[in-house]
Design an enzyme around this catalytic site. Structure first.
Site: not given
Length: 718
Positions: A594, A637
């Site tokens: 992430d 993301d």
């Protein structure tokens, strides 16, 4: 039905009177010929070498039925009674004389005897029937003579042989002319100018017999042998000219004259030694009869062959024309008449060149080119105008042979092939159209027979294989496409030859690049709908289509922003990696990443800056990892990395550490520089125990959240 019901006779009347007349004629004829035979006995008083009554009895039974036994029995009883001896002996001999010919008649009926003696077989059947029937009469008669004392025991065998021989010769002499006698036979033998000559020849035979065997005329000694020999040639001539009935009648007249004259002490056989004279007479008459029978047999065979040829000629489906050496059309069959509109009354016997409407000249011109060839014509087809102006297409053949006079005859055989030629022309044009269409197709189209030989191929084969199709037609599939391609298509060929339509793609990669062809095999069935005669093969180059399919598949598995794999692509590659892990040494690692602080960048600088950051993050991942490692952006993301071929778990941890370190450097987003970090969860699979993709993802996701909970900018591998 009685055989006599099928025959036409020269007289008719009320049934009762007709039967009485027949009985009287048979009785009288039998008695007179029996008295003549008994005048020249050969053994004792009752055994003669010439027993003409047997032939009369066989003919009477065969023509008029079993009721003729009354006449035969009565006449035989009277003839034998006059010679003396017990009454029972005469009755017993008469009974045998009646039964023997009756048995001969039964054999004739059983063996399908033809009374016209038109077949060589019929002569053999008649001789067999007479020989079997006379065994009864000879055995019965000699036993009666032996029991009555009229025959010495030592004479029995000689008497039996003489009796059987005399009956058989008598049946041959007297039976054949009477059985074959009919109105049609008389008309054929003695009708017209030809019949008048036959009657004259018959008179000459009788005259020779009278001159040789009557007591009133004594011929010159030099004429004795010619008078005896001449009838043999005349009877042979009559057999050839007039057939069995007339020839056998001549033998009967000559034999009767010779027997009567010898019985009265006249003729060359009436010598002092009665036995030698009778034996010579028997030899003479038997030779005449046998010669006549043999010639008649040959003539019957010849006539049967002629009848067969005539039947074939008349009923043949081919048109047949017989052409004389001088070009005359001597004869033609009905099929030729219908084919060329010929009329037998108008055109038979005319020169071929004079046939109307150009028919004759066309046939004559064709014969001049092809008529000398005995078997195969150079030009088997000709188009001709018939006598009524119709145009027909003909297939012609010739046969040449010598006739009985040694002249060459030509037999022209014609078959109407108008419809066939039209069908062939239509088929040829259809094939030409189909070939023209097939040659304009970009795909390869061919036909292969059941033995896998090419029988048709279009122009595309020449283009694709660089060879003329004439060199490939007749070759096998393997010879045309090569062993490797044939091996790839072998199972599909077996399926189509079993009756199944098959479609497959054949792919190959060469120095020129990737190529794919789609092959379709369609079976051709016979009329029964089950037997496969061959198959049609259609080959289309679908390389562009396959490449486009690949491109579309790659698009469906890619993230349009970063160019990395999307969720679907990632799931597919993860499953493939897990399958390989069980077969390889070492281990694989799944890394879930992430971007720390991505939301703040996106909110502060806007979505375009956020997209630039995502692309920059993806690029930095690719530069940090190996080219063989799989990088994906499942969404937002979040990123995922699949690393294979690792020696151990610490190596996976070092890779994760390198990624964390790499992401700490600032990212330049157009006019802004931003600093971010990444959190990574690491799950390692050693391959010893199989693991599901969902389980591995769960472990990596848990460790990712553990890294975030620990303050981010780090990885968690345990």
């Amino acid at each position: 039905m009685d055989v006599t019901a099928q025959r036409h006779h020269a007289f008719s009347g009320p049934p009762g009177l007709l039967l009485l007349a027949r009985l009287c004629c048979v009785a009288l004829g039998y008695y007179l010929t029996a008295r003549m035979g008994l005048q020249i006995p050969y053994v004792g008083t009752h055994v003669s070498l010439f027993w003409l009554p047997t032939g009369l009895a066989v003919a009477a039974y065969y023509r008029w039925g079993d009721r003729m036994a009354l006449a035969v029995l009565g006449a035989a009883f009277l003839a034998n009674l006059e010679l003396g001896g017990p009454l029972w002996a005469a009755a017993g001999i008469a009974l045998g004389n009646a039964v023997g010919p009756w048995l001969s008649k039964q054999v004739l009926l059983r063996l399908d005897f033809d009374a016209t003696l038109g077949r060589r077989r019929d002569l053999g059947v008649y001789l067999l029937a007479v020989a079997l029937g006379m065994l009864v009469s000879a055995s019965n008669g000699t036993l009666c003579l032996l029991e009555s004392g009229l025959l010495a025991p030592g004479q029995w065998l000689s008497a039996w042989t003489t009796w059987w021989t005399g009956d058989a010769v008598g049946a041959l002499l007297g039976g054949i002319p009477l059985i074959t006698l009919s109105v049609s036979a008389l008309r054929q033998g003695f009708g017209g100018r030809r019949g008048a000559l036959n009657l004259l020849l018959l008179g000459v035979v009788l005259g020779c017999g009278l001159l040789s065997f009557t007591p009133w005329v004594t011929p010159h000694p030099g004429l004795a042998f010619p008078l005896l020999a001449l009838p043999l040639f005349l009877m042979a001539l009559l057999a050839l000219r007039a057939g069995v009935m007339v020839a056998s009648l001549a033998v009967l007249l000559l034999s009767g004259t010779a027997a009567w004259g010898t019985a009265n002490g006249a003729g060359p056989f009436a010598s002092q030694d009665a036995h030698l004279g009778l034996l010579a007479l028997w030899s003479y008459i038997t030779a005449q009869a046998c010669t006549s029978v043999l010639i008649c047999g040959l003539v019957a065979e010849l006539l049967a062959s002629r009848r067969q040829q005539q039947a074939l000629f008349q009923h043949a489906q081919q048109g047949i024309l017989l052409v004389e050496p001088d070009g005359r059309l001597s004869a033609f069959n009905p099929a030729a008449g219908r084919l060329l509109d010929l009329d037998a009354g108008l055109h038979a016997g005319r020169p071929l060149a004079e046939l109307p409407a150009g028919t004759g000249p066309q046939l004559q011109a064709w014969l001049q080119v092809n008529g000398a060839l005995p078997q195969v014509s150079q030009q088997p087809y000709l188009s001709i105008v018939t006598c009524q102006g119709r145009r027909v297409e003909l297939e012609a053949q010739t046969a040449r042979y010598r006739d009985a006079r040694g002249r060459w005859q030509t037999q022209l055989m014609l078959r109407d092939v108008t419809e066939r030629r039209q069908a062939e022309e239509a088929l040829r044009q259809s094939e030409q159209r189909m070939r023209s269409i097939a040659d304009r197709l970009p795909m390869r189209v061919g036909y292969v027979d059941r033995e896998q030989h090419f029988r048709f191929m279009n122009l595309a084969f020449e283009r694709d294989f660089g060879r003329p199709r004439s060199a490939m037609l007749g070759c096998t599939i393997q010879e045309v496409i090569g062993p490797a391609a044939h091996a790839q298509a072998a199972s599909s060929i077996e399926r189509v030859l079993a009756g199944e339509t098959v479609t497959l793609d054949a792919e190959k990669t060469t120095q020129e690049g990737y190529q794919c062809e789609r092959l379709t095999f369609v079976p051709q069935f016979a009329e029964d709908g089950r037997t496969v005669l061959g198959f049609v093969t259609m080959v289309v180059d679908n390389t562009a289509q396959k490449l486009e399919e690949r491109r579309l598949i790659e698009l469906s598995l890619s993230d349009p922003l970063t160019g990395l794999l999307n969720r679907a692509g990632f799931d597919q590659r993860l499953q493939e990696a897990l399958e390989r892990a069980g077969a390889r040494p070492g281990c694989m690692a799944l890394l879930l990443l992430d971007i720390d602080g991505f939301k703040g960048v996106n909110d502060r600088l806007g979505h375009p800056a956020g997209d630039l950051l995502l692309r920059g993050f993806a690029g930095r991942l690719a530069r940090t990892l190996r080219s063989a490692d799989v990088i994906a952006r499942p969404g937002g993301d979040e990123f995922a990395v699949i690393v294979e071929g690792l020696p151990d778990e610490p190596t996976a941890a070092r890779i994760a550490g390198n990624l964390v370190e790499a992401m700490r450097a600032p990212f330049v987003l157009e006019t802004h520089a931003v600093c971010i970090s990444t959190s990574i969860g690491v799950a390692v699979h050693g391959g010893a125990v199989p693991v599901q993709a969902a389980e591995l993802l769960k472990r990596a996701d848990q460790r990712l959240y553990a890294a975030k909970a620990a303050g981010r900018d780090r990885y968690v591998a345990h």
